[in-house]
Each structure stands twice: as structure tokens, then as C-alpha cells.
Design an enzyme around this catalytic site. Structure first.
Site, PDB file in Angstrom:
ATOM      1  N   GLY B  58      33.077  48.872  43.141  1.00  0.00           N
ATOM      2  CA  GLY B  58      34.492  49.099  42.835  1.00  0.00           C
ATOM      3  C   GLY B  58      35.013  50.451  43.283  1.00  0.00           C
ATOM      4  O   GLY B  58      34.493  51.049  44.226  1.00  0.00           O
ATOM      5  N   SER B  59      36.036  50.910  42.566  1.00  0.00           N
ATOM      6  CA  SER B  59      36.782  52.101  42.962  1.00  0.00           C
ATOM      7  C   SER B  59      35.936  53.367  42.927  1.00  0.00           C
ATOM      8  O   SER B  59      35.096  53.555  42.042  1.00  0.00           O
ATOM      9  CB  SER B  59      37.974  52.282  42.029  1.00  0.00           C
ATOM     10  OG  SER B  59      38.516  53.565  42.186  1.00  0.00           O
ATOM     11  N   THR B  60      36.221  54.260  43.876  1.00  0.00           N
ATOM     12  CA  THR B  60      35.524  55.538  43.911  1.00  0.00           C
ATOM     13  C   THR B  60      35.974  56.466  42.784  1.00  0.00           C
ATOM     14  O   THR B  60      35.361  57.510  42.571  1.00  0.00           O
ATOM     15  CB  THR B  60      35.734  56.255  45.260  1.00  0.00           C
ATOM     16  OG1 THR B  60      37.124  56.419  45.484  1.00  0.00           O
ATOM     17  CG2 THR B  60      35.138  55.456  46.395  1.00  0.00           C
ATOM     18  N   VAL B  61      37.040  56.065  42.056  1.00  0.00           N
ATOM     19  CA  VAL B  61      37.437  56.825  40.866  1.00  0.00           C
ATOM     20  C   VAL B  61      36.299  56.780  39.833  1.00  0.00           C
ATOM     21  O   VAL B  61      36.216  57.617  38.944  1.00  0.00           O
ATOM     22  CB  VAL B  61      38.763  56.269  40.288  1.00  0.00           C
ATOM     23  CG1 VAL B  61      39.115  56.915  38.966  1.00  0.00           C
ATOM     24  CG2 VAL B  61      39.896  56.491  41.279  1.00  0.00           C
TER      25      VAL B  61
END
Lengths: 390, 135
Positions: B58-61
């Protein structure tokens, strides 16, 4: 991984804790990806700065890095944040402005340029084969495919680490052998203005390998901008070779597969708004280039106003507020809503509409996914016609 | 002497904690609440645990969320994964949370599943393994 003595010293903390930690991120990630060494970059572009995405943890980290001496080691630009920096947009919800402005302050303290845009190549067009570390997938594809530069699709935190050190890892698209196109995609029709986003959506969903695109006649710069953004949203492309456009010797071609894309294959992305539906027209994903804004202002000049119940939203870089005053005045007088340094993908929206009409395949994808909107794709002219009256 | 699990050390540091197995990929952004440390669907806090999971997605956040766990005092004692990808590595460096790649992840999982009474994991800086002990 091989490190120079200078890099070793940075890692040991001789140039401060922020830089040491940033370099450790790049070294550890690089090692896991099989990098043999680091490369010096010329431009970092940091994505993932919207408070609505990175929240309190992201805010604290950026403030901590800024307060412990983290400073840009190379030219660094930043992605859109979650607020309209003019404060005049009625559609972008600015309720977390206090938090976002703290993030922005930390970024600027570190010496990052306050561009707040997803088209960093406007501020420093990359040179052929130069190394970059960019977050923001649409810009990554543009850098590799149009400018022939080299960047991986970095995550926000990694691009941040690259900004603070001036390095990224030597792996992936930094190496010519990983820039080999294996699927030839022949576009079997002459794309109209509204078709580029559709082609990009299809490409991202259907082609996994690096493609090489062949058009019946050379595609426009603005068209490619939309195509690249859409395919980077639905797929994981970092490089899309375009014949006669992508600079020679920045890629290789070893075709193993061939596909012809016909217009009929794009129908699934199309939808025509019904009569009486309230429409939010949206242009500016990726942010409008000055040339696009100029054309649009010319087109809209002949309309009286945005029809009641509808809206037209544009998202653009912050500095057009000063550099394109004339166009902005024309647009605002006709009721066009302009958001500076942000976009509806990274922000919250006010107001309710039955459908969003946009020329952007990327916005088509994310506005459905993130905000649950019904979204259709059309050309700028069709959008203006649908939401404005003479 | 407990069971020795050979690992590749990505981010080194001491680890001592109860084993928590979540045998899938985790998107820290969206699946983990840094304020209380709980993983969605697992309903258990990662705080102080030796967290074993397949890897990130998923997101690199997600990297910021791993940092957020530290900020709110909910860091796991260490993370043991099947493969380390940039989101997890970046988060581990930012949070200074030890990160290991299990050389035989599947065997580690079957071993943990075979001890329903629970296990403790231990690692000392510089070692090339994690030691598991029954509670």
C-alpha cells in the site's frame, strides 16, 4: 553496498542527526533492492506532504527533521498540500489549514522550494540521463519518458531522505538495463483531446511491462501529461517509452509482445452525464501548465458564467497567483473556482454534485476511489460547454 | 536455550517481546492506528511485541505511521518479516525499530502456530538470529 568515505562520515552523524538518519534510509532501502552504490541526484521532489494523508505522525516527523538541522542538499520541490493557499476557493475545504501550514513551514525551513505542485518539471526541466529522486508518480513518468532523466517511483519519505542527503540508491530505473521496453502498443486511432486520459487508464490496467507506444501522429505535450498521469495511477509504470518523443539512448527496446489499442477498448471508462444532473467540472490533474491555463482562459472568455448548480474547479501551482493574474481575473469573473497549490485528490471538498466531469484519467480513478464520486471523462471544451452558459 | 531463528538484520537493535503473528501483508496506512497501536482486524496492540508479518504493502505514508507508533509510545519491540520493502525499511529507520528478515519465514510461521501457548522473542544487537522461547 559500497560507500565513499564522505558517505560513511555522514552515516556516522558527522553532519548531524537528521542527515545521518536520512542517509541510513537510503542505504538500507538500496541494499534491499540490490544497489551496489549510491548516486548523486540533481533534484528531489517530495510527495506525501498533505496533512490529510500523513496526519500527526508526518507533521511531527517533518518538524523534528527541520528542528534537528535537516536541510535540502539539492534543489528540492514539494507536491501539492491539502489546502488552497489563496484561501479563496469555495470548493476546497481549508479546515485543517493550521496543521498544514505547520507542515509547510517545516518544509520551507528545510530549504525546500514552496512550489506545492505535482509538475516539478515546470520549475526545473530535467536533463537527459541525469539522476533524480522524485515522489509523485505522474512526474516520475514524465521525467523518465519525456525528458529522458532517471528516477524511480520513490515513496514520499524516501524522496525526503534523498532531498536531505543529495543521494539515492543505484538500482531500478537508474540503470539502463532496467529501462527496456518489451511490449509494443500501437495506438490504432488518432486521439482527440479527451482520449489521452483514457489511453493512460487502459495502459496502466492492462500492460505490466515497460511499454513502447506508437502513435499515428506525434502526440501533444499536454496529451502525454494526461496519459502518463493516468497510467501511473492505475498501474505501476515509471517509464513509458513513446516513439519519436522519448530521447534516444535513454531506453532500450526488445519487443516480445505486440498490442493494437482501438478506440472501442476505451468505452468502459466513458459516461455521459444525464440532463439535470449537477456537474463539477474539474481541470488540473496534473496541475495545469501555464499554456493550458492560457488556452482555457481564452476559451472561457466567450462564456458569461458558470451555470447555477454547477461548478468549474481548476487546480494550479501557487505561483500563478502572481505570474498569471490576467488569466485568473478572467476566470474568476466568470465564477470559475481556482485552487492554488492543492488539488481535490489530496484535499477535502465542500459542496455536493451528481457527477464530476474531468479530462484527467488520474482524477477519474482517485475521485471515485477516495471520495466516492461518479466521474466521467471529457475534453476541456466539452467540460466548459457542460458547466457554463453564454 | 530456545529455538534459534536465523535472520538477515536490516535495522539492528535489541528486541525482547511477546510474539504477535499477523501472517499477511500489512498496509500500515489505513490498517494501523498509531495512537493506540492496534492493527485493524487483529484488535491487538503491537506495543512491545515482536511483530511477525509477511511484509508491507500500500501507500508509502505507511512509513510515517511506523514512525507515529514510536511517537505515541506504541512501537513494537521489533519486526520480523518475509521480505523487507521500502515502506517498512524506511519506517523502521525513522522509528529506530529493529527489523529482521526471517531467512525461512514459512518455517517460522508454522513454528509459531505450533505453540498456541505463546512465545517470547529475543535478539541482541550484533547477533544474526532471533531466539524464541516458550512463555
Amino acid at each position: 553496498m559500497y560507500l565513499t568515505r564522505k558517505q560513511e562520515k555522514v552515516l556516522m552523524g558527522e553532519e548531524g542527526p537528521a542527515k545521518a538518519r536520512a542517509l541510513e534510509i537510503i542505504v538500507r532501502v538500496g541494499e534491499s533492492l540490490g544497489a551496489d552504490r549510491l548516486v548523486s541526484i540533481r533534484h528531489a521532489h517530495v510527495s506525501g506532504i498533505s496533512y490529510l494523508n500523513i496526519g500527526e505522525p508526518g507533521l511531527k516527523l517533518l518538524e523534528e527533521l527541520a528542528d534537528t538541522g535537516g536541510r535540502a542538499e539539492v534543489y528540492t520541490t514539494v507536491n501539492p498540500s491539502c489546502i488552497d493557499l489563496s484561501g479563496e476557493s469555495l470548493i476546497i475545504d481549508n479546515s485543517v489549514a493550521d496543521k498544514q501550514l505547520r507542515i509547510n513551514k517545516a518544509l520551507e525551513k528545510m530549504g525546500f522550494h514552496p512550489t506545492y505542485t505535482c509538475i516539478p518539471y515546470l520549475y526545473r526541466p530535467p536533463s537527459i540521463s541525469e539522476a533524480l529522486a522524485w515522489g509523485e508518480s505522474n512526474a516520475v513518468v514524465m521525467a523518465n519518458s519525456y525528458y529522458g532523466a532517471r528516477t524511480n517511483r520513490e515513496g514520499g519519505p524516501l524522496a525526503l531522505a534523498a532531498a536531505l542527503t543529495g543521494y539515492t540508491y543505484h538500482a531500478g530505473l537508474q540503470l539502463i538495463e532496467n529501462r527496456t521496453a518489451r511490449v509494443k502498443v500501437r495506438v490504432g486511432f488518432e486521439p482527440g483531446e479527451g482520449d489521452y486520459g483514457l489511453i493512460g487508464l487502459w495502459l496502466g490496467e492492462n500492460i505490466e511491462d515497460i511499454p513502447v507506444l506508437e502513435f499515428p501522429k506525434p502526440p501533444s505535450y499536454y496529451g502525454l501529461k494526461l496519459l502518463f498521469a493516468a497510467s501511473a495511477a492505475t498501474g505501476s509504470h515509471g517509464l513509458i517509452v513513446v516513439e519519436d518523443i522519448t530521447p534516444r539512448n535513454t531506453y532500450r527496446v526488445e519487443v516480445e509482445d505486440r498490442v493494437t489499442l482501438e478506440k472501442s477498448m476505451l468505452e468502459k471508462y466513458q459516461y455521459k452525464p444525464g440532463r439535470g444532473e449537477s456537474i463539477l467540472g474539474y481541470l488540473g490533474c496534473p496541475h495545469l501548465h501555464p499554456g493550458e491555463l492560457y488556452q482555457l482562459a481564452g476559451m472561457i472568455d466567450s462564456y458569461e458564467r458558470v451555470r447555477s448548480g454547477n461548478a468549474l474547479l481548476l487546480s494550479i501551482p501557487l505561483d500563478y497567483y502572481y505570474t498569471m493574474k490576467g488569466e485568473i481575473a478572467i476566470l474568476r469573473r466568470r465564477g470559475v473556482d481556482i485552487a492554488f497549490g492543492t488539488c481535490p485528490i489530496v484535499s477535502r471538498l465542500r459542496g455536493e454534485y451528481d457527477v464530476v466531469l474531468t479530462n484527467s484519467g488520474k482524477a477519474w480513478f482517485y475521485l471515485q476511489k477516495l471520495h466516492g464520486f461518479k466521474v466521467a471523462i471529457a475534453s476541456p471544451r466539452e467540460i466548459v460547454e457542460a458547466v457554463m452558459e453564454k | 536455550m530456545g529455538i534459534i531463528i536465523p535472520v538477515k538484520v536490516i535495522v539492528d537493535g535489541d528486541c525482547l517481546g511477546e510474539v504477535l503473528l499477523v501472517d499477511r501483508r500489512i498496509s500500515f496506512y489505513g490498517e494501523v492506528d498509531p495512537v493506540n497501536g492496534v492493527i485493524r482486524g487483529v484488535n491487538e496492540s503491537v506495543k512491545g511485541k515482536a511483530l511477525i508479518f509477511r511484509g508491507g504493502r500500500g501507500s508509502t505514508v505507511g512509513s510515517y505511521i511506523i514512525y507515529g507508533l514510536k511517537y505515541y509510545g506504541n512501537s513494537p519491540s521489533c519486526m520480523i518479516v518475509s521480505d523487507a520493502e521500502p515502506i517498512i525499511i524506511t519506517g523502521a529507520v525513522l522509528a529506530d525499530t529493529p527489523l529482521f528478515v526471517a531467512l525461512d519465514y514459512d518455517e517460522l510461521v508454522s513454528l509459531v502456530k505450533g505453540k498456541p501457548g505463546g512465545l517470547h522473542a529475543r535478539h541482541k544487537r550484533g547477533e544474526k538470529h532471533v531466539e524464541l522461547e516458550e512463555k
